[in-house]
Design an enzyme around this catalytic site. Structure first.
Site, mmCIF file in Angstrom:
data_model
loop_
_atom_site.group_PDB
_atom_site.id
_atom_site.type_symbol
_atom_site.label_atom_id
_atom_site.label_comp_id
_atom_site.label_asym_id
_atom_site.label_seq_id
_atom_site.Cartn_x
_atom_site.Cartn_y
_atom_site.Cartn_z
ATOM 1 N N ASP A 1 -1.622 -1.927 6.089
ATOM 2 C CA ASP A 1 -2.407 -1.607 4.897
ATOM 3 C C ASP A 1 -3.013 -2.933 4.452
ATOM 4 O OD1 ASP A 1 -3.351 -1.157 2.361
ATOM 5 O OD2 ASP A 1 -1.426 -0.554 1.499
ATOM 6 N N LYS B 1 -11.725 -8.543 0.374
ATOM 7 C CA LYS B 1 -11.930 -7.234 1.020
ATOM 8 C C LYS B 1 -13.186 -6.558 0.452
ATOM 9 C CE LYS B 1 -9.635 -2.734 1.379
ATOM 10 N NZ LYS B 1 -8.363 -2.032 1.212
ATOM 11 N N GLU C 1 -7.426 5.220 3.928
ATOM 12 C CA GLU C 1 -6.209 5.071 3.124
ATOM 13 C C GLU C 1 -5.663 6.423 2.638
ATOM 14 O OE1 GLU C 1 -7.556 2.154 0.324
ATOM 15 O OE2 GLU C 1 -7.585 0.603 1.866
ATOM 16 N N ASP D 1 -5.273 6.979 -6.299
ATOM 17 C CA ASP D 1 -4.894 5.617 -5.885
ATOM 18 C C ASP D 1 -5.385 4.595 -6.907
ATOM 19 O OD1 ASP D 1 -4.585 3.181 -4.670
ATOM 20 O OD2 ASP D 1 -5.579 3.711 -2.797
#
Ligand code: AMP
Length: 575
Positions: free
Chosen positions: A9, A72, A149, A172
């Site tokens: 992850d 990211k 994800e 999330d």
């Protein structure tokens, strides 16, 4: 030696590695003995070497110029990050994190790690996915799969193994981002129905509100503090972060506000009640509703249509966030796995599936294309060709993997060549879309305008795009696998991608099961009386339509409907 593959992850704030072992998923410790590695890279002030993870994050607070994090967000872009005077791209920095994670996994497992599955947000476009794959390659990893994800979270909860049809939502809330994703499971196929989110809403915003609240309690403000003493503000931020975590388990907490230059001449203790914090968070809690609602609207569902709500991300530990979820959906979310580790769990299971049996690939793949993919064309306006219009070949929200073909025609007499500009986006004019590359077609036979060229776009689950053009009536084919960085993808990886894609292009009509069912239905139709033909006809047409879409989920649904119809005719219900 057995191949060892791990799930990664690769998060904006933290990364986690895990491996599927007999008895379940094991989250692997990093070199500091921790399960979560901050996604931060720094230059060691003493030795000049690289620091990864917690030591790098600590340095980020003290010497921002010597450390970088949150890169990211820049994946797939040209943005550069400065690390001690040198510029680095997000791919390179992510590769540093991945290399460290690979080494940590090898150390913990006592063996080399060869393969991996890396997760990315569902909304990542083709370029961002490609950049992630590239970072994995640079880190010496064999990236077997880029996995969404929310799909990973669903796999972690074993939802892919249910044999019933179900719909669920992954909620999330991470450190810096909020993502909502609604998925449907049907016959072992997981499909993303909709995604929504806020790229600047996460746990860090909740911490910042606590910093402001605390400063107001001592008679000053965030703005004042920022101007006067950035170091003291950094320290207070850390303390509020700790306080926020404590408030997830206890009703109140003490925060020591450090001495602030000119503003506060000594440390002051402030008691913060959970209620105070929740009042300060009210605007943020309200902001969670917008994306949640748009995901439901995108999937055309009501909260009551959902079978499960899955919580992912450390910030979902806050009782206020849980209450929001419970009241919005009118039910308890599932939460048996640590929300910080859920995605890595799913990635580890997927890595094991990839290793054991390539056939399992069929089970857990489908997603939608988030932006249309197509070519530039000229359109005739007032009798004259006007160039620069976008003609989508794969439309937005098409389920992937997919392969679609469109026909294009030459504009001029004796035109021997065509150049296709390949674009991603949804604007009518190509200049407003993202240019991916070009494909040249030569050797078109001489003749009048209107010679046909078939263009096939094949898009795989890793977000790689193959464009193939065939001059109609000839065997001449031109093809390329696209991404802005495809030049730098190794020959081996390109060949492997081309191999996988050739399977996608296989004509579903040639699948013997599909062909046999169609033959069976057609022969039943021949014998059926007029009054009974309509239902069979409808099921046959629906099946043909589904085959044309090449959408695995639609094909499977239509297949079942046709099979049921045939069984009905074959069984006692005939005439
Ligand atoms: P992630 O990006 O999923 O690692 O999320 C990290 C975020 O979760 C950070 O903003 C943390 O402050 C937050 N977080 C982690 N643990 C807790 C906790 N026990 N209570 C509240 N927030 C937490």
């Amino acid at each position: 030696m057995n191949e060892v593959a791990i799930g990664i992850d690769l998060g904006t704030t933290n990364s986690v590695i895990a491996r599927f072992e007999e008895g379940g998923v094991r989250v692997l410790e990093n070199r500091q003995g921790e399960l979560m590695t901050p996604s931060t890279v720094a230059l060691d002030p003493d030795g000049g070497g690289l620091l990864i993870g917690r030591p790098a994050r600590e340095l980020l607070a003290l010497h921002p110029g010597r450390a970088v994090g949150a890169f990211k967000r820049a994946m797939g872009s040209d943005e550069q990050f400065s690390l001690d005077m040198r510029q680095h791209g997000a791919v390179e920095l992510s590769a540093c994190i991945l290399r460290a994670l690979r080494e940590d996994a090898a150390r913990t497992l006592g063996t080399e790690v060869t393969g991996c599955v890396i997760t990315v947000p569902a909304y990542f476009n083709e370029e961002q996915r490609f950049a992630t794959m590239k970072a994995g390659e640079l880190a010496g990893l064999n990236v077997m799969r880029i996995l969404n994800e929310p799909t990973a979270a669903a796999i972690a909860y074993g939802l892919h193994r249910l044999d019933k049809e179900s719909k669920f939502l992954v909620f999330d809330l991470g450190g810096g981002t909020f993502d909502v994703c609604i998925m449907e499971l049907f016959e072992g196929i997981l499909q993303v129905l909709s995604t929504a989110g806020a790229s600047r809403l996460g746990g860090e915003d909740f911490t910042r509100r606590l910093v402001s609240w605390t400063l107001r309690e001592v008679g000053t403000s965030f703005e004042q503090a920022e101007l006067r003493d950035i170091a003291a503000l950094g320290q207070l931020y850390k303390r509020c972060e700790m306080a926020k975590r404590k408030l997830s388990d206890q009703e109140d907490v003490e925060v020591i506000v450090p001495r602030f230059m000119d503003l506060l001449d000594r440390d002051v203790s402030v008691r913060m009640m959970r209620e105070d914090a929740e009042t300060a968070w009210e605007p943020l809690l309200r902001d969670l509703a917008g994306p949640t609602r748009s995901a439901l609207m995108g999937a055309k569902l009501d909260p009551s249509d959902l079978d499960e709500i899955i919580l992912v991300g450390g910030a979902t530990r806050m009782p206020a966030v849980r209450r929001f979820v419970e009241s919005f959906f009118g039910r308890q979310p599932v939460e048996s796995i640590d929300p910080d580790l859920t995605v890595a769990h799913g990635a580890a299971i997927q890595a094991a599936l990839c290793l054991q049996d390539a056939a399992v690939e069929e089970i857990v793949v489908t997603d939608v294309v988030s932006h249309s993919l197509g070519v530039d064309v000229a359109r005739e306006i007032a009798g004259r060709p006007v160039t620069g219009y976008f003609s989508p070949v794969i439309h937005r929200n098409t389920v992937i993997p997919t392969s679609r073909t469109e026909d294009y025609y030459t504009l001029h007499t004796n035109q021997r060549a065509m150049r296709f500009g390949i674009y991603e986006g949804d604007a009518r004019r190509v200049e407003d879309n993202r240019h991916i590359g070009t494909l040249d077609v030569n050797g078109i036979p001489k003749g009048p305008a209107g010679q046909q060229v078939d263009v096939t776009f094949t898009y795989d689950v890793n977000g790689l795009l193959e464009v193939e053009a065939t001059i109609a009536g000839t065997a001449k084919k031109f093809s390329r696998i696209f991404s802005r960085e495809s030049k730098t993808l190794s020959k081996k990886a390109l060949d492997a991608a081309a191999g996988r894609m050739s399977k996608l292009k296989a004509d579903p009509l040639k699948n013997p099961r599909y062909r046999d069912l169609k033959l069976r239905a057609e022969s039943l139709w021949k014998d059926a009386p007029e009054s009974m033909r309509a239902a069979l006809d409808f099921a046959l047409i629906s099946f043909d339509e589904a085959l044309m879409t090449r959408n695995a989920m639609s094909i499977r649904k239509a297949f079942e409907a046709l099979e049921k119809e045939c069984d009905r005719f074959d069984g006692g219900e005939r005439w």
